[in-house]
Design a protein around this motif. Sequence first.
Motif, PDB file in Angstrom:
ATOM      1  N   ALA A 117       0.832  -1.209   0.000  1.00  0.00           N
ATOM      2  CA  ALA A 117       0.000   0.000   0.000  1.00  0.00           C
ATOM      3  C   ALA A 117       0.863   1.254   0.000  1.00  0.00           C
ATOM      4  N   ALA A 118       1.933   1.236   0.796  1.00  0.00           N
ATOM      5  CA  ALA A 118       2.824   2.397   0.850  1.00  0.00           C
ATOM      6  C   ALA A 118       3.548   2.595  -0.477  1.00  0.00           C
ATOM      7  N   ASP A 119       3.979   1.486  -1.097  1.00  0.00           N
ATOM      8  CA  ASP A 119       4.648   1.589  -2.389  1.00  0.00           C
ATOM      9  C   ASP A 119       3.695   2.117  -3.460  1.00  0.00           C
ATOM     10  N   LEU A 120       2.456   1.640  -3.425  1.00  0.00           N
ATOM     11  CA  LEU A 120       1.455   2.106  -4.386  1.00  0.00           C
ATOM     12  C   LEU A 120       1.217   3.605  -4.233  1.00  0.00           C
ATOM     13  N   GLU A 121       1.014   4.054  -2.998  1.00  0.00           N
ATOM     14  CA  GLU A 121       0.785   5.475  -2.754  1.00  0.00           C
ATOM     15  C   GLU A 121       1.968   6.311  -3.225  1.00  0.00           C
ATOM     16  N   ALA A 122       3.173   5.882  -2.868  1.00  0.00           N
ATOM     17  CA  ALA A 122       4.363   6.640  -3.251  1.00  0.00           C
ATOM     18  C   ALA A 122       4.521   6.695  -4.765  1.00  0.00           C
ATOM     19  N   THR A 123       4.245   5.574  -5.439  1.00  0.00           N
ATOM     20  CA  THR A 123       4.394   5.525  -6.895  1.00  0.00           C
ATOM     21  C   THR A 123       3.374   6.427  -7.575  1.00  0.00           C
ATOM     22  N   VAL A 124       2.102   6.300  -7.192  1.00  0.00           N
ATOM     23  CA  VAL A 124       1.051   7.080  -7.850  1.00  0.00           C
ATOM     24  C   VAL A 124       1.219   8.565  -7.562  1.00  0.00           C
ATOM     25  N   TRP A 125       1.361   8.931  -6.288  1.00  0.00           N
ATOM     26  CA  TRP A 125       1.466  10.356  -5.967  1.00  0.00           C
ATOM     27  C   TRP A 125       2.756  10.956  -6.515  1.00  0.00           C
ATOM     28  N   GLY A 126       3.826  10.165  -6.554  1.00  0.00           N
ATOM     29  CA  GLY A 126       5.061  10.664  -7.146  1.00  0.00           C
ATOM     30  C   GLY A 126       4.876  11.008  -8.603  1.00  0.00           C
ATOM     31  N   LYS A 127       4.168  10.153  -9.342  1.00  0.00           N
ATOM     32  CA  LYS A 127       3.930  10.406 -10.759  1.00  0.00           C
ATOM     33  C   LYS A 127       2.942  11.555 -10.955  1.00  0.00           C
ATOM     34  N   VAL A 128       1.939  11.658 -10.090  1.00  0.00           N
ATOM     35  CA  VAL A 128       0.987  12.772 -10.177  1.00  0.00           C
ATOM     36  C   VAL A 128       1.700  14.098  -9.943  1.00  0.00           C
ATOM     37  N   GLU A 129       2.531  14.142  -8.906  1.00  0.00           N
ATOM     38  CA  GLU A 129       3.189  15.394  -8.528  1.00  0.00           C
ATOM     39  C   GLU A 129       4.266  15.812  -9.526  1.00  0.00           C
ATOM     40  N   ALA A 130       5.087  14.854  -9.949  1.00  0.00           N
ATOM     41  CA  ALA A 130       6.225  15.199 -10.799  1.00  0.00           C
ATOM     42  C   ALA A 130       5.907  15.133 -12.284  1.00  0.00           C
ATOM     43  N   GLY A 131       4.840  14.404 -12.661  1.00  0.00           N
ATOM     44  CA  GLY A 131       4.526  14.229 -14.072  1.00  0.00           C
ATOM     45  C   GLY A 131       3.195  14.799 -14.494  1.00  0.00           C
ATOM     46  N   LEU A 132       2.104  14.304 -13.892  1.00  0.00           N
ATOM     47  CA  LEU A 132       0.764  14.646 -14.361  1.00  0.00           C
ATOM     48  C   LEU A 132       0.426  16.124 -14.164  1.00  0.00           C
ATOM     49  N   LEU A 133       0.496  16.620 -12.936  1.00  0.00           N
ATOM     50  CA  LEU A 133       0.058  17.990 -12.668  1.00  0.00           C
ATOM     51  C   LEU A 133       0.908  19.040 -13.392  1.00  0.00           C
ATOM     52  N   PRO A 134       2.237  18.919 -13.420  1.00  0.00           N
ATOM     53  CA  PRO A 134       3.004  19.902 -14.210  1.00  0.00           C
ATOM     54  C   PRO A 134       2.634  19.885 -15.694  1.00  0.00           C
ATOM     55  N   LEU A 135       2.393  18.691 -16.238  1.00  0.00           N
ATOM     56  CA  LEU A 135       2.028  18.582 -17.646  1.00  0.00           C
ATOM     57  C   LEU A 135       0.676  19.246 -17.905  1.00  0.00           C
ATOM     58  N   LEU A 136      -0.308  18.964 -17.043  1.00  0.00           N
ATOM     59  CA  LEU A 136      -1.633  19.555 -17.205  1.00  0.00           C
ATOM     60  C   LEU A 136      -1.584  21.072 -17.012  1.00  0.00           C
ATOM     61  N   ARG A 137      -0.755  21.533 -16.100  1.00  0.00           N
ATOM     62  CA  ARG A 137      -0.612  22.974 -15.875  1.00  0.00           C
ATOM     63  C   ARG A 137      -0.122  23.656 -17.149  1.00  0.00           C
ATOM     64  N   GLY A 138       0.829  23.016 -17.811  1.00  0.00           N
ATOM     65  CA  GLY A 138       1.341  23.577 -19.065  1.00  0.00           C
ATOM     66  C   GLY A 138       0.282  23.609 -20.155  1.00  0.00           C
ATOM     67  N   PHE A 139      -0.479  22.512 -20.293  1.00  0.00           N
ATOM     68  CA  PHE A 139      -1.557  22.481 -21.283  1.00  0.00           C
ATOM     69  C   PHE A 139      -2.578  23.591 -21.007  1.00  0.00           C
TER      70      PHE A 139
END
Length: 499
Positions: free
Chosen positions: A138-160
Motif C-alpha cells: 500500500a505504501a509503495d502504491l501510494e508513493a508511486t502514484v502520488w510521485g507520478k501525479v506530482e512530478a509528471g501529471l500535474l506539471p504537464l496539465l498545468r502547461g496544457f
Amino acid sequence: MGLLDYPELVLLIPLIAYIVTRRGKEILTPTNWPVLGMLPGVLLNLHSPHEYLTQFFHDRGTTLEFKGPWLSGMNMVFTCDPANIHHVFSRNFSNYPKGPEFRKIFNVLGDGIFGADFGLWEVHRKTTLSQFSHATFAADLEATVWGKVEAGLLPLLRGFCEMGIEFDLQDIFQRLTFDNICKLVLDHDPCSLSPELPHIPCEKAFSAVGEPLLYRHVIPEFIWRIQARFNIGRERKLADAARVFHEFIYSRIGLGSDEEGKGFNMLRAFERMYLDKNLGPASGLRDFLKDTSLNLMFAGRDTTSTALTWLFWLVAQNPATDRNIREEIKIELNNMNGNKWRYFTSQESHKLRYLHGALCESLRLYPPVAMEHKAPLRPDVLPSGHCLESNSRLIVSFYSVGRMESVWGKDCLEFKPERWISPSGKIKHEPSYKFPAFNAGPRTCLGKEMAFVQMKMVAAAIIYHYHVELVEGHPVYPRDSVILQAKHGLKVRLSAIDS
C-alpha cells in the motif's frame, strides 16, 4: 492495402449485390447465410462490434447461438445473461477454464495469469494475492502514484492549461498508468509521462494488440493463421507488438539481483515461486517472468487508463457530477486543511464515496475488458437452456450486461453515480455476475482495490484543479478491440479551478 492483407473481405463478395439493394435498410439482424453462416453480418459491423452485439441482445434476448461458416469451427454462444454468468463463473467454475482456444487466440500472453488454468492459475493467484497483501505494498502504491501525479501529471496539465491547447487525455492516462505499473512490477520508471511526451514503443504496443485479438474471435482460424504465416495484416501488428514486449521486459528482468530493487520487488516473489513449485526447468524461468510481467502490465496499463478515460468523458457531459466530486473532496479530505489540496492515503480514499459511485457507473457502461472467453470441459446446459458441447466457445459480453434494461432498469443507459449510493450514504454492493467489470467468481480481478485507489487519486487530483472540457466535434466511441479504449482518443481542454 490488398486482399492478402485482409483476406476475410473475400468472404463478403457473394453478398455485395444483395447489400447494395438493401442500402439504407436494417442490416443489424444476424442472418444465417448458406456456407458463410452469420459471419458476413459480423464483418460488416466490426466498426462497432459491442454495440452490434448489444443491439441483438435487446432485440432477441440475452443469449445468441452464433453459426460460423461451414467447416470453420466457429460456432459459438454469446451471452450477457446474469444467470449464465453466475453459472459459468461461480457455480460451475471448475468446468469452465479458459481452455485451449483462449490460449491459442491470446498466445501473446504466454503462461501469465490471464491465460493460465488449473494448477498454474492457482499458484499465480496465490503469489499475486500475497504480494498485493504485503505490508509494504500500500505504501509503495501510494508513493508511486502520488510521485507520478506530482512530478509528471500535474506539471504537464498545468502547461496544457496555461497554453490553452487541446490534448488527448486518454494518451496521458495510458502513459501515467504504464509508468506506474512498470515501477511496481519491474522496479523501473520508463518516464513516458515526461514534458516531451516521448514515443516508447512498448507503451504504444499495448494499444496495438487489442484489434487483432478481437478479430481472431470472429474470423476463421485459417485466415488469421495465413496472415501470421506471411506476417501481413493485423497479425503483423500483433507480431511486432510481441517483439517489442519481449525486448522491453527481457532487458529489465535482471534475475537474481535482489540488490537492484531494494524493498518491495514483485518479480522476486514469482521467481521464488517458480523454483519452489518446480513449475519448469530453470532455463524457462526467464520466459515465465516475462509472461508474468506482461500480464500484470496489461492489467495495470490498459484497464485503469481505459476506465479513467470513460470516467472523464462521462463527467465532462454531466456538470453536476463534476461539482459533486469536487465538493466531496473538499468536505471529506480537506476540511481540516483550509480547503487546500493535499495528497491522501489509500485508506482515506474510501471516504470518496460519490467518486467511487461515479467510477462504478463508468465501469458499468464501459467495462475496460468488454468480453470474456470460456470453454466447458464437459457438456453443459446453461440456465438460459442453451446446450454447450465440450470445448465449445462461449463469449460473455460484459459490455452488454451493463446496458440491459432487464438487469439495470429503464434508466440503464443513463450515467447516474447515485445508483451506487445507499440511503445511508454507503456504497451499494452489486454481485459480480451483474457488475462484471472486474470479472466474476474465483477469477475476480485481484487488483480491483489497487485500481480503485489509483483511479481515485488521479481523478481527484484532476477534478480538484481543473474543469475538463470536451473538444467539440471530436468523435468519441469504443475501438473494435478486446480493450474498450476510445478509438480516436479523448481530446479535451482544461480551465483552472479557483481554489
